[in-house]
Design a protein around this motif. Structure first.
Motif, PDB file in Angstrom:
ATOM      1  N   GLU A  80      -4.016   4.780 -38.573  1.00  0.00           N
ATOM      2  CA  GLU A  80      -2.928   3.833 -38.859  1.00  0.00           C
ATOM      3  C   GLU A  80      -1.659   4.621 -39.170  1.00  0.00           C
ATOM      4  O   GLU A  80      -1.704   5.600 -39.917  1.00  0.00           O
TER       5      GLU A  80
ATOM      6  N   ARG B 297       5.030   1.521 -39.142  1.00  0.00           N
ATOM      7  CA  ARG B 297       5.074   1.625 -37.677  1.00  0.00           C
ATOM      8  C   ARG B 297       6.516   1.744 -37.167  1.00  0.00           C
ATOM      9  O   ARG B 297       6.744   2.383 -36.149  1.00  0.00           O
TER      10      ARG B 297
ATOM     11  N   THR C 283      -2.121   5.821 -31.671  1.00  0.00           N
ATOM     12  CA  THR C 283      -1.396   4.689 -32.247  1.00  0.00           C
ATOM     13  C   THR C 283       0.092   4.864 -31.957  1.00  0.00           C
ATOM     14  O   THR C 283       0.571   5.992 -31.786  1.00  0.00           O
ATOM     15  N   ARG C 284       0.810   3.753 -31.893  1.00  0.00           N
ATOM     16  CA  ARG C 284       2.225   3.788 -31.510  1.00  0.00           C
ATOM     17  C   ARG C 284       3.137   3.536 -32.716  1.00  0.00           C
ATOM     18  O   ARG C 284       2.746   2.867 -33.676  1.00  0.00           O
TER      19      ARG C 284
END
Length: 438
Positions: free
Chosen positions: A104, A108, A196-197
Motif C-alpha cells: 500500500e 496515493r 501499486t500506483r
C-alpha cells in the motif's frame, strides 16, 4: 503426510481393544497441529478383541501464524478402564508454504513544489519469511525517486515501512498543476512482484498569493498617479500663478505711491520705522520663549507568546521509546516514561510529533503536560506511522510542567512479542525564557 494451507488431508488409525472387558477409548491429537486437526470419532466403545477405524483430518488455515514445514504430532488413545494401558502413536505432517505480500502506498496522491513524500507499507501475510526489494519508476521519466532503504526482510505476519521521496526533474515558476503518475514495485524473494500506483502533483514555484498582490499594488500606484495628474498638479500650478500676479500688483502700487509725494514717502517711512521699532520691542520681549520641552515618544514593543520569542532558540529532536507489559486493568493506570529534563530558564516548544507503532501493538498512547490531563490521545491499533504538526499552535513544556508519555498496552504485536513498544519522535526548539521585570 503433506497438506497445503487452506486444504485438508486425512489418514486413518485402527484402534483395537486387547483387554478382557468392554472399554471406552478417547482419541485426541497432541502437538502444535492440534488446533487445526480433527479426530472422528473422538470417543469409541469396544468389546474385548474388537477394533474400529478412526479418521484423522488435518486442515491448516491459510494464516501467517501457521508456519510452513514439518510439524510432529501424536495420536493419543486413552482407556477409561485401564488408564495405564493408554498409548500414543507418533507421526508428522508437512505444511506447504504460501506467499501473500500486500503493498500500500500512503498517500496515493501528493502535492508539492519541489518534492513529495510517500510511505510504502508492506505486509507479509504468507507463512514463510521473505526478502523484498522496492523500486519506483514513471513512464514520463519526469521524477527522481529516493528511498530511506530499498531492501527489507519480513517474517510471517510482520510489516515494513519504507519512506519514498519523489522529486520533479524540472520546475516551473507559473502555470497549471502538472500530474506525474508513477508505479512502485515490490519484488519478494519467494513470489512474483507486486505493484501499486501513485500520483505526484507538481505545483508552480511562485506562491498563489504573490501575483494578485503585485496586481493590487500596481493598480494602487496607477490610481495615485492619475489622482496627482488630474487634481493635485493643476491645483498647485493655479496657486503659484495667483501668488505671482499678486506680487506684481503690489510692486506697482508701491512705485506709484513713491512718485506721487516725497512727503508721503517720508511719513510712510517714519511710520514703517515706528512699526519696525515696535516689532523689534515685541520680539525682544518674546525672544526667551524659543526654548521648550520636546515630548518624548515611548519606544514601541511587542508582546511575545508565553513571554518568549517562539521563532528563536536552538533546534532539538529526540525520541521516547516505551516498553510496557500487556494489562487488562483500568485504562487510567499507565506506565509513564518522562520526557527530557528541561532547565528552569528554558522552555521546550514542540512543533512536530511522529508516532511509530511498527509491530502493530494494541492499546492507548497519551502525550501529557505534567500531572494535568492529556494533550493528545491515540489508539495504537489506529496507526503504524503517524505524524502531527503544530506550527501555528506549538506544544509548550517547562520544568514545572514537563513532557510525559503514557502507554496502556492491551495486546502486544510483532509475532509473539511480550511487550508493547511504540515510540515517539519529537522535534522543536529550546527557548530561553525572558526574565520577568520586577
Amino acid at each position: 503426510m503433506r497438506v497445503e494451507p487452506g486444504a485438508t488431508t486425512t489418514t486413518t488409525m485402527l484402534v483395537r481393544n486387547t483387554g478382557q472387558v468392554v472399554d471406552q477409548f478417547t482419541i485426541d491429537i497432541v502437538g502444535d497441529c492440534a488446533p487445526w486437526t480433527e479426530v472422528t470419532p473422538a470417543i469409541v466403545n469396544l468389546m474385548p478383541g474388537s477394533d474400529v477405524e478412526v479418521t484423522v483430518t488435518f486442515a491448516p488455515a491459510r494464516d501467517p501464524h501457521i508456519p510452513a514445514g514439518v510439524v510432529p504430532f501424536g495420536l493419543r488413545v486413552a482407556s477409561r478402564e485401564d488408564p495405564q494401558g493408554s498409548s500414543v502413536t507418533e507421526g508428522t505432517v508437512d505444511v506447504g508454504a504460501f506467499d501473500d505480500v500486500q503493498v500500500e502506498l500512503v498517500p496515493r496522491q501528493s502535492r508539492g513544489r519541489r518534492r513529495a513524500r510517500h510511505q510504502v507499507a508492506i505486509d507479509n501475510l504468507g507463512n514463510q519469511p521473505t526478502t523484498v526489494e522496492v523500486t519506483a519508476h514513471d513512464e514520463e521519466e519526469a521524477l527522481d525517486f529516493a528511498f530511506d532503504h530499498r531492501v527489507a526482510t519480513l517474517e510471517p505476519g510482520s510489516a515494513a515501512f519504507i519512506r519514498l521521496i519523489a522529486r520533479p526533474e524540472k520546475r516551473f515558476l507559473k502555470g497549471a498543476d502538472r500530474q506525474h503518475p508513477f508505479i512502485v514495485t515490490v519484488a519478494p524473494s519467494t513470489s512474483n512482484p507486486v505493484a501499486t500506483r501513485g500520483t505526484m502533483t507538481q505545483r508552480q514555484l511562485l506562491p498563489a498569493w504573490l501575483l494578485p498582490a503585485i496586481a493590487i499594488l500596481a493598480a494602487a500606484a496607477l490610481a495615485l498617479f492619475i489622482l496627482y495628474e488630474t487634481l493635485l498638479k493643476p491645483a498647485i500650478k493655479s496657486t503659484a500663478d495667483d501668488a505671482a500676479k499678486q506680487a506684481v500688483k503690489s510692486a506697482a502700487s508701491s512705485q506709484a505711491a513713491a512718485v506721487s509725494s516725497a512727503q508721503k514717502q517720508a511719513a510712510a517711512a517714519n511710520a514703517a520705522a515706528q512699526k519696525a521699532q515696535a516689532a523689534a520691542s515685541s520680539a525682544a520681549k518674546n525672544g526667551g520663549g524659543a526654548g521648550g520641552k520636546q515630548a518624548s515618544v515611548p519606544p514601541s514593543g511587542s508582546t511575545l507568546s508565553n513571554g518568549a520569542p517562539v521563532a528563536t532558540g536552538s533546534p532539538t529532536a529526540f525520541s521516547v521509546q516505551t516498553d510496557v507489559a500487556p494489562s487488562t486493568g483500568n485504562f487510567t493506570k499507565f506506565t509513564v516514561t518522562p520526557g527530557p529534563t528541561i532547565p528552569a530558564n528554558k522552555t521546550l516548544v514542540i512543533t512536530a510529533v511522529v508516532l511509530q507503532n511498527p509491530n502493530g501493538n494494541e492499546g492507548t498512547l497519551q502525550i501529557q503536560r505534567g500531572n494535568s490531563s492529556f494533550l493528545l490521545q491515540e489508539g495504537l491499533a489506529n496507526f503504524r506511522d503517524l505524524d502531527y504538526h503544530f506550527d501555528d499552535e506549538p506544544l509548550i513544556f517547562t520544568s514545572s510542567a514537563p513532557l510525559q508519555v503514557a502507554v496502556n498496552c492491551q495486546k502486544a504485536g510483532g509475532g509473539g512479542a511480550a511487550h508493547c513498544n511504540p515510540s515517539i519522535l519529537f522535534t522543536g526548539r529550546y527557548i530561553t525564557t525572558p526574565k520577568k521585570t520586577p
